[in-house]
Design a protein around this motif. Structure first.
Motif, PDB file in Angstrom:
ATOM      1  N   ALA A  73     -85.254 -13.944 -38.070  1.00 36.52           N
ATOM      2  CA  ALA A  73     -83.868 -13.677 -37.671  1.00 36.52           C
ATOM      3  C   ALA A  73     -83.024 -14.945 -37.772  1.00 36.52           C
ATOM      4  O   ALA A  73     -81.886 -14.922 -38.252  1.00 36.52           O
ATOM      5  CB  ALA A  73     -83.834 -13.124 -36.248  1.00 36.52           C
ATOM      6  N   LYS A  74     -83.614 -16.080 -37.345  1.00 38.14           N
ATOM      7  CA  LYS A  74     -82.904 -17.362 -37.422  1.00 38.14           C
ATOM      8  C   LYS A  74     -82.663 -17.762 -38.872  1.00 38.14           C
ATOM      9  O   LYS A  74     -81.586 -18.248 -39.225  1.00 38.14           O
ATOM     10  CB  LYS A  74     -83.717 -18.428 -36.698  1.00 38.14           C
ATOM     11  CG  LYS A  74     -83.042 -19.791 -36.649  1.00 38.14           C
ATOM     12  CD  LYS A  74     -83.891 -20.787 -35.868  1.00 38.14           C
ATOM     13  CE  LYS A  74     -83.218 -22.163 -35.827  1.00 38.14           C
ATOM     14  NZ  LYS A  74     -84.064 -23.150 -35.085  1.00 38.14           N
ATOM     15  N   LEU A  75     -83.658 -17.545 -39.726  1.00 40.43           N
ATOM     16  CA  LEU A  75     -83.521 -17.886 -41.143  1.00 40.43           C
ATOM     17  C   LEU A  75     -82.415 -17.085 -41.802  1.00 40.43           C
ATOM     18  O   LEU A  75     -81.641 -17.604 -42.611  1.00 40.43           O
ATOM     19  CB  LEU A  75     -84.856 -17.626 -41.855  1.00 40.43           C
ATOM     20  CG  LEU A  75     -84.901 -17.939 -43.358  1.00 40.43           C
ATOM     21  CD1 LEU A  75     -84.814 -19.452 -43.586  1.00 40.43           C
ATOM     22  CD2 LEU A  75     -86.175 -17.398 -43.984  1.00 40.43           C
ATOM     23  N   LEU A  76     -82.324 -15.791 -41.451  1.00 44.45           N
ATOM     24  CA  LEU A  76     -81.317 -14.909 -42.057  1.00 44.45           C
ATOM     25  C   LEU A  76     -79.962 -14.985 -41.350  1.00 44.45           C
ATOM     26  O   LEU A  76     -78.979 -14.430 -41.846  1.00 44.45           O
ATOM     27  CB  LEU A  76     -81.824 -13.460 -42.023  1.00 44.45           C
ATOM     28  CG  LEU A  76     -83.023 -13.160 -42.935  1.00 44.45           C
ATOM     29  CD1 LEU A  76     -83.604 -11.796 -42.600  1.00 44.45           C
ATOM     30  CD2 LEU A  76     -82.611 -13.212 -44.401  1.00 44.45           C
ATOM     31  N   ILE A 123     -83.376  -7.799 -36.535  1.00 45.04           N
ATOM     32  CA  ILE A 123     -84.613  -7.949 -37.293  1.00 45.04           C
ATOM     33  C   ILE A 123     -85.639  -6.915 -36.849  1.00 45.04           C
ATOM     34  O   ILE A 123     -86.366  -6.327 -37.669  1.00 45.04           O
ATOM     35  CB  ILE A 123     -85.194  -9.381 -37.165  1.00 45.04           C
ATOM     36  CG1 ILE A 123     -86.187  -9.666 -38.308  1.00 45.04           C
ATOM     37  CG2 ILE A 123     -85.856  -9.617 -35.840  1.00 45.04           C
ATOM     38  CD1 ILE A 123     -85.573  -9.842 -39.649  1.00 45.04           C
ATOM     39  N   TYR A 124     -85.689  -6.596 -35.541  1.00 45.14           N
ATOM     40  CA  TYR A 124     -86.619  -5.562 -35.072  1.00 45.14           C
ATOM     41  C   TYR A 124     -86.193  -4.176 -35.567  1.00 45.14           C
ATOM     42  O   TYR A 124     -87.037  -3.327 -35.843  1.00 45.14           O
ATOM     43  CB  TYR A 124     -86.718  -5.581 -33.543  1.00 45.14           C
ATOM     44  CG  TYR A 124     -87.634  -6.666 -33.020  1.00 45.14           C
ATOM     45  CD1 TYR A 124     -89.008  -6.589 -33.228  1.00 45.14           C
ATOM     46  CD2 TYR A 124     -87.136  -7.776 -32.324  1.00 45.14           C
ATOM     47  CE1 TYR A 124     -89.863  -7.581 -32.760  1.00 45.14           C
ATOM     48  CE2 TYR A 124     -87.979  -8.769 -31.863  1.00 45.14           C
ATOM     49  CZ  TYR A 124     -89.347  -8.665 -32.081  1.00 45.14           C
ATOM     50  OH  TYR A 124     -90.183  -9.641 -31.621  1.00 45.14           O
ATOM     51  N   ARG A 125     -84.887  -3.953 -35.709  1.00 44.41           N
ATOM     52  CA  ARG A 125     -84.410  -2.669 -36.240  1.00 44.41           C
ATOM     53  C   ARG A 125     -84.789  -2.518 -37.706  1.00 44.41           C
ATOM     54  O   ARG A 125     -85.231  -1.443 -38.133  1.00 44.41           O
ATOM     55  CB  ARG A 125     -82.895  -2.565 -36.066  1.00 44.41           C
ATOM     56  CG  ARG A 125     -82.338  -1.195 -36.445  1.00 44.41           C
ATOM     57  CD  ARG A 125     -80.908  -1.027 -36.018  1.00 44.41           C
ATOM     58  NE  ARG A 125     -80.017  -1.972 -36.677  1.00 44.41           N
ATOM     59  CZ  ARG A 125     -79.429  -2.990 -36.072  1.00 44.41           C
ATOM     60  NH1 ARG A 125     -79.642  -3.203 -34.789  1.00 44.41           N
ATOM     61  NH2 ARG A 125     -78.625  -3.806 -36.720  1.00 44.41           N
ATOM     62  N   TYR A 126     -84.660  -3.600 -38.481  1.00 46.61           N
ATOM     63  CA  TYR A 126     -85.055  -3.551 -39.896  1.00 46.61           C
ATOM     64  C   TYR A 126     -86.557  -3.321 -40.036  1.00 46.61           C
ATOM     65  O   TYR A 126     -87.001  -2.616 -40.942  1.00 46.61           O
ATOM     66  CB  TYR A 126     -84.665  -4.857 -40.596  1.00 46.61           C
ATOM     67  CG  TYR A 126     -83.174  -5.108 -40.644  1.00 46.61           C
ATOM     68  CD1 TYR A 126     -82.270  -4.051 -40.610  1.00 46.61           C
ATOM     69  CD2 TYR A 126     -82.657  -6.400 -40.714  1.00 46.61           C
ATOM     70  CE1 TYR A 126     -80.907  -4.277 -40.641  1.00 46.61           C
ATOM     71  CE2 TYR A 126     -81.297  -6.632 -40.740  1.00 46.61           C
ATOM     72  CZ  TYR A 126     -80.419  -5.560 -40.699  1.00 46.61           C
ATOM     73  OH  TYR A 126     -79.079  -5.786 -40.732  1.00 46.61           O
ATOM     74  N   MET A 127     -87.330  -3.929 -39.111  1.00 43.64           N
ATOM     75  CA  MET A 127     -88.780  -3.718 -39.143  1.00 43.64           C
ATOM     76  C   MET A 127     -89.120  -2.257 -38.845  1.00 43.64           C
ATOM     77  O   MET A 127     -89.963  -1.647 -39.506  1.00 43.64           O
ATOM     78  CB  MET A 127     -89.454  -4.641 -38.119  1.00 43.64           C
ATOM     79  CG  MET A 127     -89.436  -6.113 -38.505  1.00 43.64           C
ATOM     80  SD  MET A 127     -89.709  -7.226 -37.087  1.00 43.64           S
ATOM     81  CE  MET A 127     -91.189  -6.546 -36.374  1.00 43.64           C
ATOM     82  N   ALA A 128     -88.450  -1.688 -37.819  1.00 41.60           N
ATOM     83  CA  ALA A 128     -88.722  -0.298 -37.440  1.00 41.60           C
ATOM     84  C   ALA A 128     -88.322   0.678 -38.550  1.00 41.60           C
ATOM     85  O   ALA A 128     -88.955   1.718 -38.735  1.00 41.60           O
ATOM     86  CB  ALA A 128     -87.973   0.039 -36.150  1.00 41.60           C
TER      87      ALA A 128
END
Length: 299
Positions: free
Chosen positions: A74-77, A84-89
């Motif tokens: 998340a920090k990198l992007l 980031i957890y939503r994109y993973m899900a």
């Protein structure tokens, strides 16, 4: 036996000349000795901090790593942890879940941009006009609340309103949605009033509020009265055991549902799943967690 030696020395702290009885004496008084000791400790702490800072700055920058935890990705992007957890899900970004740890490969982050679809300009959605309203009297009667409470909660929740001939009208859709969200679990049929908890367990009013919040006790409000689930209060107080199976420990729930600790606590908080503390361990309701996360049975 005192020494007969008399040596003129210069105090290493205040600079005054004094008579020393030992060659190892460096300070003219206990006060100077104590002050020098404190300064030496302070300088040692500063040196330790600077050494730690140099070591941390010499670590590989985040851009050079091959694998990232979700917060690092998340920090990198430059996005939030929730994103980031939503994109993973949603399987937008690939991840590998180990026991207690989730990793994202840098290559998969780069593939997001290589396989990106064409950018489309976002068009704001047109809001549907509000046509159904409650009067203040209707809200009071239907939901059994005071008029002052209606205005206070409407302001806090930003519920749309309009005025006509001196009367205030509240958006029916938004009022219904607010009370639906606050509605108690229909499976709970027995309740304690706040006063009953105070009398039964010898608690102050502030202690009841703190206890209910800490243990996520389900509650409901009727007018100015607040009620708490009898079953959950008794379980948290240890005066009634829940039917078996009772609770998962945090490691058990993480392993069974393949979740990280952060994800598990997020689900428990967002869905108001009961938790209890037993010593240093946190226990989470097995029935509620199974209901939320267990795979549906195929018949």
């Amino acid at each position: 036996m005192s020494s007969n030696i008399e040596i003129k020395k210069k105090c290493k702290w205040c600079g005054q000349i004094f008579i020393a009885r030992k060659t190892s004496t460096n300070y003219c008084s206990h006060k100077c000795n104590n002050a020098a000791y404190k300064e030496r400790i302070r300088q040692e702490r500063i040196a330790a901090y600077q050494k730690e800072f140099i070591v941390s700055t010499e670590e590989a920058p985040i851009e050079d790593k091959e694998f990232y935890t979700p917060p690092e990705a998340a920090k990198l992007l430059g996005i939030s942890r929730a994103s980031i957890y939503r994109y993973m899900a949603d399987n937008i970004i690939k991840v590998v879940q180990f026991k207690g740890k989730t990793l994202i490969r840098r290559k998969d982050i780069e593939l997001l941009f290589e396989n990106a679809v064409e950018y489309k300009k976002r068009v704001p959605l047109e809001k549907a006009p509000i046509t159904d309203f409650y009067t203040t009297a209707e809200v009071k009667e239907k939901f059994n609340v005071a008029e002052s409470w209606v205005f206070a909660i409407a302001k806090k929740s930003n519920i749309p309103r309009t005025f006509n001939r001196g009367k205030t009208y509240w958006s029916k859709k938004h009022i219904d949605a607010y009370f639906a969200k606050k509605a108690p679990n229909p499976d709970i049929t027995e309740w304690y009033s706040t006063q009953e908890i105070q009398e039964k367990f010898g608690m102050t009013l502030s202690a009841v509020y703190c206890f209910a919040s800490k243990n996520a006790i389900p509650k409901k409000k009727e007018g100015i009265m607040v009620y708490y689930s009898k079953k959950h209060v008794d379980i948290a107080k240890g005066v009634a055991a829940p039917e078996e199976p009772k609770y998962y420990t945090v490691p058990e729930a993480m392993e069974k549902f393949n979740l990280t600790r952060d994800q598990l606590y997020h689900y428990a908080k967002y869905h108001n799943i009961p938790k209890v503390k037993k010593g240093k361990y946190t226990l989470i309701s097995k029935v509620e967690l199974d209901k939320l996360l267990a795979a549906p049975k195929i018949e």
